[in-house]
Write a protein that holds these residues in place. Structure first.
Motif, short mmCIF file in Angstrom:
data_model
loop_
_atom_site.label_atom_id
_atom_site.label_comp_id
_atom_site.label_asym_id
_atom_site.label_seq_id
_atom_site.Cartn_x
_atom_site.Cartn_y
_atom_site.Cartn_z
N TYR A 63 0.86 -1.08 0.48
CA TYR A 63 0.29 -0.09 0.41
C TYR A 63 0.80 1.19 -0.13
O TYR A 63 0.38 2.14 -0.78
N ILE A 64 1.48 1.37 0.36
CA ILE A 64 2.69 2.19 0.69
C ILE A 64 3.65 2.47 -0.42
O ILE A 64 3.59 3.90 -0.71
N THR A 65 4.19 1.38 -1.03
CA THR A 65 4.81 1.54 -2.75
C THR A 65 3.63 1.90 -3.50
O THR A 65 4.04 3.15 -4.09
N HIS A 66 1.97 1.48 -3.26
CA HIS A 66 1.00 1.95 -4.46
C HIS A 66 0.74 3.90 -4.51
O HIS A 66 0.90 4.48 -5.24
N LEU A 67 0.89 4.10 -2.95
CA LEU A 67 0.51 5.40 -2.46
C LEU A 67 1.86 6.33 -3.06
O LEU A 67 1.73 7.68 -3.45
N LEU B 282 2.27 9.60 -6.11
CA LEU B 282 2.78 10.78 -5.93
C LEU B 282 3.61 11.12 -7.11
O LEU B 282 3.48 12.28 -7.13
N ASP B 283 4.31 9.66 -7.01
CA ASP B 283 4.93 10.54 -8.47
C ASP B 283 5.08 9.95 -9.47
O ASP B 283 5.01 11.29 -10.18
N LYS C 120 2.55 17.14 -12.89
CA LYS C 120 2.97 18.28 -13.02
C LYS C 120 3.90 18.95 -13.62
O LYS C 120 3.77 20.08 -14.21
N LYS C 121 4.86 18.59 -13.53
CA LYS C 121 6.49 18.41 -14.44
C LYS C 121 5.66 18.88 -15.76
O LYS C 121 5.93 19.66 -17.24
N GLU C 122 5.14 17.64 -16.82
CA GLU C 122 5.05 17.80 -17.64
C GLU C 122 3.78 18.76 -18.27
O GLU C 122 4.08 19.47 -19.59
#
Length: 130
Positions: free
Chosen positions: A100-104, A108-109, A115-117
């Motif tokens: 779940y932490i990896t998914h979150l 976020l990434d 946002k960068k795009e």
């Protein structure tokens, strides 16, 4: 009597042997001294605690386990599961929490990349106008 040493088939080293003439062994069987049972002089002795110290240690351990179980209960309540009424084991809870932490983190990434795009698209759109 005639054999002074015994070659261990596992180690390939000679071990001294000792004749045993016990009542249950009648054929003068030779047994390596390493295989004989000896009382251990330097055996680690378990330290016995006095009654009050044992009670205190048991109480501390019980409290520690209760805190650990409470933490797992809190973690289980924070992790989405399907179906929600299934109680997960501790290992399952930890594994699910990690995934779940990896998914979150991936979410976020992805948001940061979007946002960068957007910012690079806006910047590239403004350049031809200048």
């Amino acid at each position: 009597m005639g054999v002074e040493s015994y070659v261990s088939p596992f180690l390939g080293i000679s071990l001294p042997v000792q004749e045993i003439n016990a009542g249950h062994l009648q054929d003068n069987t030779l047994v390596p001294t390493a295989m004989q049972t000896k009382p251990k002089k330097n055996a680690r002795k378990r330290r016995k605690l006095s009654g009050m110290k044992r009670i205190a240690a048991t109480t501390r351990e019980r409290s520690r386990i209760e805190h650990l179980n409470c933490a797992f209960h809190t973690l289980r309540s924070r992790i989405p599961t399907q179906p929600s009424d299934v109680k997960l084991t501790k290992v399952e809870t930890l594994r699910l929490a990690m995934s779940y932490i990896t998914h979150l983190q991936k979410l976020l990434d992805d948001i940061e990349n979007q946002k960068k795009e957007k910012s690079t698209d806006c910047d590239s759109a403004l350049i031809p106008l200048l």
